[in-house]
Design a protein around this motif. Sequence first.
Motif, PDB file in Angstrom:
ATOM      1  N   PRO A  40       0.185   2.616  -3.922  1.00 53.83           N
ATOM      2  CA  PRO A  40      -1.104   3.000  -3.325  1.00 53.83           C
ATOM      3  C   PRO A  40      -2.291   2.846  -4.271  1.00 53.83           C
ATOM      4  CG  PRO A  40       0.242   4.929  -3.814  1.00 53.83           C
ATOM      5  CD  PRO A  40       1.134   3.738  -3.979  1.00 53.83           C
ATOM      6  N   PRO A  78      -8.062  -2.363   4.097  1.00 51.48           N
ATOM      7  CA  PRO A  78      -7.300  -1.126   3.880  1.00 51.48           C
ATOM      8  C   PRO A  78      -8.022  -0.207   2.901  1.00 51.48           C
ATOM      9  CG  PRO A  78      -6.348  -2.897   2.580  1.00 51.48           C
ATOM     10  CD  PRO A  78      -7.498  -3.497   3.340  1.00 51.48           C
ATOM     11  N   TRP A  79      -7.950   1.085   3.165  1.00 48.25           N
ATOM     12  CA  TRP A  79      -8.495   2.062   2.231  1.00 48.25           C
ATOM     13  C   TRP A  79      -7.747   3.373   2.392  1.00 48.25           C
ATOM     14  CZ3 TRP A  79     -10.885   6.275   4.706  1.00 48.25           C
ATOM     15  CH2 TRP A  79     -11.318   6.065   6.025  1.00 48.25           C
ATOM     16  N   ARG A  80      -7.818   4.200   1.381  1.00 46.79           N
ATOM     17  CA  ARG A  80      -7.171   5.505   1.424  1.00 46.79           C
ATOM     18  C   ARG A  80      -8.230   6.595   1.412  1.00 46.79           C
ATOM     19  NH1 ARG A  80      -4.057   6.448  -3.481  1.00 46.79           N
ATOM     20  NH2 ARG A  80      -5.565   5.011  -4.416  1.00 46.79           N
ATOM     21  N   ILE A  95      -4.942   0.250  -3.554  1.00 46.43           N
ATOM     22  CA  ILE A  95      -5.851   0.380  -2.415  1.00 46.43           C
ATOM     23  C   ILE A  95      -6.971   1.350  -2.780  1.00 46.43           C
ATOM     24  CG2 ILE A  95      -6.032   1.068   0.001  1.00 46.43           C
ATOM     25  CD1 ILE A  95      -4.369  -1.448  -0.465  1.00 46.43           C
ATOM     26  N   TYR A 112      -4.440   3.603  11.899  1.00 45.73           N
ATOM     27  CA  TYR A 112      -3.547   4.345  11.008  1.00 45.73           C
ATOM     28  C   TYR A 112      -2.100   3.932  11.249  1.00 45.73           C
ATOM     29  CZ  TYR A 112      -2.770   7.335  15.132  1.00 45.73           C
ATOM     30  OH  TYR A 112      -2.463   7.802  16.386  1.00 45.73           O
ATOM     31  N   TRP A 171      -3.164  11.663   0.197  1.00 44.62           N
ATOM     32  CA  TRP A 171      -4.074  10.664   0.744  1.00 44.62           C
ATOM     33  C   TRP A 171      -3.498  10.144   2.064  1.00 44.62           C
ATOM     34  CZ3 TRP A 171      -1.028   6.427   1.259  1.00 44.62           C
ATOM     35  CH2 TRP A 171       0.002   6.243   0.324  1.00 44.62           C
ATOM     36  N   GLU A 172      -4.380   9.588   2.888  1.00 42.27           N
ATOM     37  CA  GLU A 172      -3.970   8.906   4.108  1.00 42.27           C
ATOM     38  C   GLU A 172      -4.457   7.473   4.046  1.00 42.27           C
ATOM     39  OE1 GLU A 172      -3.809  12.689   7.229  1.00 42.27           O
ATOM     40  OE2 GLU A 172      -5.651  11.504   7.082  1.00 42.27           O
ATOM     41  N   LEU A 173      -3.612   6.565   4.504  1.00 42.18           N
ATOM     42  CA  LEU A 173      -3.933   5.140   4.460  1.00 42.18           C
ATOM     43  C   LEU A 173      -4.494   4.684   5.800  1.00 42.18           C
ATOM     44  CD1 LEU A 173      -3.802   2.339   3.097  1.00 42.18           C
ATOM     45  CD2 LEU A 173      -1.469   2.146   3.969  1.00 42.18           C
ATOM     46  N   TYR A 174      -5.623   3.993   5.746  1.00 40.77           N
ATOM     47  CA  TYR A 174      -6.255   3.498   6.955  1.00 40.77           C
ATOM     48  C   TYR A 174      -6.576   2.006   6.824  1.00 40.77           C
ATOM     49  CZ  TYR A 174      -6.733   8.374   8.193  1.00 40.77           C
ATOM     50  OH  TYR A 174      -6.446   9.686   8.504  1.00 40.77           O
ATOM     51  N   LEU A 181      -9.457   4.312  -3.075  1.00 43.90           N
ATOM     52  CA  LEU A 181      -9.358   5.714  -2.671  1.00 43.90           C
ATOM     53  C   LEU A 181     -10.754   6.268  -2.472  1.00 43.90           C
ATOM     54  CD1 LEU A 181      -7.598   8.268  -2.252  1.00 43.90           C
ATOM     55  CD2 LEU A 181      -7.908   8.745  -4.698  1.00 43.90           C
ATOM     56  N   ALA A 223       0.829  -1.201   0.000  1.00 42.61           N
ATOM     57  CA  ALA A 223       0.000   0.000   0.000  1.00 42.61           C
ATOM     58  C   ALA A 223       0.865   1.253   0.000  1.00 42.61           C
ATOM     59  CB  ALA A 223      -0.919  -0.009   1.209  1.00 42.61           C
TER      60      ALA A 223
END
Length: 249
Positions: free
Chosen positions: A12, A194-196, A15, A173, A242-245, A17, A8
């Motif tokens: 990215p 996982p998602w962004r 994953i 996170y 973006w932020e990855l969660y 968005l 990821a």
Amino acid sequence: MTQIVSQALLAPEQIPLYPASAIADFGSTLIVAPHPDDESLGCGGAIALLQQLGVSVEVLIISDGTRSHPNSRRYPAPALRDLRESETRAALAVLGDKVAVTFFCLQDGAVPNRNSADFNFAVTRLRDYLSSRDVQTIFLPWRFDPHPDHRATWELLTTAIDTANLSLRQIEYLIWDWDPLQRKNSNLPPNIKPWRLDIGTVVDLKQQAITAYRSQTTDLIDDDPEGFRLTPEMLANFAHPWELYLEQT
């Protein structure tokens, strides 16, 4: 770290968005940070977007952050704690003018885990804290983060949530997983997705919030050669639009 999490960060586009509007229904949200600055590094974009959408946000800082410069004479532990708390308030003021913050003040570098004698006492304090809030969504550090304080924070909060019999949307996170020297091998639980989050419209605010932590990003504390500093190379991992969660489903 699991293959999907590692990829990821490298790829990215693999994953999903989600648009910024995807968090509009999160409801009252709590961001839990093991150290002062983790909330801005990991969730700064989400905090700013939630504020813009009119969603209530509170930040809970678990440790006092005083181990970043343990040998500084100009900033002994009490002074460093005060400095880092003031930096947190400055950072959150950038992200939104209505972000509440609570400092839990556990010892940096010694956040109790399940094997610690004071684990249950900390859980009780956190259970009381959570029970006094109307929280619907909680952001936690990734349960397999390489840093022990981060893993312990996840253990504390999830135990407190369970003992308080709360039903919360739990989102995790990542902070240190970009570093292959620290990354650990672990299996991604089957119920983790996982998602962004697209933070393109607020990424500049996130960067401003991070720079508010001058003790961590500059030579402000220059009398401790072993002191911690977020280098430009480290900070580049938190400059994405973006932020990855990782979310428990």
